[in-house]
Design a protein around this motif. Structure first.
Motif, mmCIF file in Angstrom:
data_model
loop_
_atom_site.group_PDB
_atom_site.id
_atom_site.type_symbol
_atom_site.label_atom_id
_atom_site.label_comp_id
_atom_site.label_asym_id
_atom_site.label_seq_id
_atom_site.Cartn_x
_atom_site.Cartn_y
_atom_site.Cartn_z
ATOM 1 N N UNK A 21 -10.515 -3.349 -37.034
ATOM 2 C CA UNK A 21 -9.726 -3.404 -38.413
ATOM 3 C C UNK A 21 -9.132 -1.980 -38.141
ATOM 4 N N UNK A 22 -10.644 -0.710 -38.073
ATOM 5 C CA UNK A 22 -9.651 0.809 -38.062
ATOM 6 C C UNK A 22 -8.839 0.434 -37.191
ATOM 7 N N UNK A 23 -8.261 0.779 -36.395
ATOM 8 C CA UNK A 23 -6.979 0.364 -35.731
ATOM 9 C C UNK A 23 -5.798 -0.154 -36.664
ATOM 10 N N UNK A 24 -5.947 -1.484 -36.432
ATOM 11 C CA UNK A 24 -5.076 -2.165 -37.518
ATOM 12 C C UNK A 24 -5.011 -0.829 -39.199
ATOM 13 N N UNK A 25 -5.584 -0.877 -39.513
ATOM 14 C CA UNK A 25 -5.526 0.022 -40.497
ATOM 15 C C UNK A 25 -4.664 0.637 -40.550
ATOM 16 N N UNK A 26 -4.986 1.921 -39.677
ATOM 17 C CA UNK A 26 -3.852 3.487 -39.079
ATOM 18 C C UNK A 26 -3.153 2.892 -38.939
ATOM 19 N N UNK A 27 -2.879 2.526 -38.155
ATOM 20 C CA UNK A 27 -1.242 1.413 -38.048
ATOM 21 C C UNK A 27 -0.824 1.011 -39.000
ATOM 22 N N UNK A 28 -1.172 0.375 -40.224
ATOM 23 C CA UNK A 28 -0.404 0.011 -41.501
ATOM 24 C C UNK A 28 -0.247 1.375 -41.839
ATOM 25 N N UNK A 34 3.484 -5.147 -38.237
ATOM 26 C CA UNK A 34 2.683 -6.282 -37.683
ATOM 27 C C UNK A 34 0.568 -5.810 -37.524
ATOM 28 N N UNK A 35 0.827 -4.697 -37.743
ATOM 29 C CA UNK A 35 -0.402 -4.223 -38.058
ATOM 30 C C UNK A 35 -1.333 -4.852 -39.361
ATOM 31 N N UNK A 36 -0.232 -4.023 -40.125
ATOM 32 C CA UNK A 36 -0.769 -4.828 -42.083
ATOM 33 C C UNK A 36 -0.878 -6.490 -41.532
ATOM 34 N N UNK A 37 -0.088 -7.051 -41.184
ATOM 35 C CA UNK A 37 0.075 -8.455 -41.097
ATOM 36 C C UNK A 37 -1.164 -8.993 -40.918
ATOM 37 N N UNK A 38 -1.545 -8.247 -39.413
ATOM 38 C CA UNK A 38 -2.773 -9.182 -38.441
ATOM 39 C C UNK A 38 -4.569 -7.891 -39.220
ATOM 40 N N UNK A 39 -4.228 -6.849 -39.985
ATOM 41 C CA UNK A 39 -5.243 -6.700 -41.021
ATOM 42 C C UNK A 39 -5.957 -8.115 -42.145
ATOM 43 N N UNK A 40 -4.379 -8.578 -42.488
ATOM 44 C CA UNK A 40 -4.648 -9.347 -43.500
ATOM 45 C C UNK A 40 -5.152 -10.757 -42.884
ATOM 46 N N UNK A 41 -4.567 -10.890 -42.584
ATOM 47 C CA UNK A 41 -5.142 -12.392 -41.616
ATOM 48 C C UNK A 41 -6.573 -12.659 -41.086
ATOM 49 N N UNK A 59 -13.624 -12.169 -37.895
ATOM 50 C CA UNK A 59 -13.965 -10.801 -37.456
ATOM 51 C C UNK A 59 -15.033 -9.395 -38.987
ATOM 52 N N UNK A 60 -14.365 -10.157 -40.222
ATOM 53 C CA UNK A 60 -14.556 -9.161 -41.278
ATOM 54 C C UNK A 60 -14.830 -10.148 -42.024
ATOM 55 N N UNK A 64 4.180 -12.795 -43.352
ATOM 56 C CA UNK A 64 3.681 -12.275 -44.111
ATOM 57 C C UNK A 64 4.063 -12.727 -45.110
ATOM 58 N N UNK A 65 5.176 -12.521 -45.656
ATOM 59 C CA UNK A 65 6.170 -14.213 -46.359
ATOM 60 C C UNK A 65 5.083 -14.753 -46.549
ATOM 61 N N UNK A 66 5.483 -15.864 -45.689
ATOM 62 C CA UNK A 66 5.286 -17.181 -45.317
ATOM 63 C C UNK A 66 4.244 -17.072 -45.634
ATOM 64 N N UNK A 67 2.876 -16.222 -45.659
ATOM 65 C CA UNK A 67 2.023 -16.558 -46.150
ATOM 66 C C UNK A 67 0.948 -15.317 -47.365
ATOM 67 N N UNK A 68 1.804 -15.089 -48.172
ATOM 68 C CA UNK A 68 1.531 -14.639 -49.021
ATOM 69 C C UNK A 68 2.348 -15.779 -49.914
ATOM 70 N N UNK A 69 3.576 -15.983 -49.879
ATOM 71 C CA UNK A 69 3.837 -17.689 -49.782
ATOM 72 C C UNK A 69 2.392 -18.447 -51.078
ATOM 73 N N UNK A 70 1.888 -18.369 -49.804
ATOM 74 C CA UNK A 70 1.049 -19.554 -49.680
ATOM 75 C C UNK A 70 0.069 -19.680 -50.501
#
Length: 112
Positions: A1-8, A14-21, A28-29, A51-57
């Motif tokens: 999670x820390x690495x996704x956050x840093x990349x985001x 993609x890192x922001x999307x993966x962190x959101x998922x 995992x969290x 991310x657009x689709x998931x945010x829309x949902x």
């Protein structure tokens, strides 16, 4: 999670999307739909179609954020414009529901 956050934070959609998922699913969290929505928005603003689709949902269901059908429609429209067929279906469902509700309102207002 820390690495996704840093990349985001460095601008990786993609890192922001993966962190959101991760936050959305809570596998995992701990699940945090409010934070998930923020990272989906960040990724969507960077052009991430998933991310657009998931945010829309989330917007359509009021999951983690206030329910906002016009904003959900906007997210689905953006994703559909990028060729996402699921977003096209969701957009059609929303438009179909609006047409149905409009028709029903028209019928009930004519009853005397």
């Amino acid at each position: 999670m820390e690495w996704f956050e840093r990349a985001s934070l460095a601008g990786d959609d993609v890192a922001a999307f993966n962190l959101a998922v991760m936050l959305d699913e809570g596998k995992l969290v701990p699940e945090d739909n409010g934070k998930a929505a923020k990272f989906y928005r960040l990724a969507a603003d960077r052009g991430n179609v998933d991310a657009m689709v998931n945010l829309g949902l989330m917007l359509g269901n009021g999951e983690g954020i206030a329910k906002d059908i016009p904003a959900a429609r906007n997210m689905f429209r953006k994703a559909a414009n990028e060729g996402d067929t699921f977003a096209e279906r969701k957009l059609a469902e929303l438009d179909g529901n609006d047409a149905f509700q409009t028709a029903m309102l028209g019928k009930t207002s004519r009853i005397k």
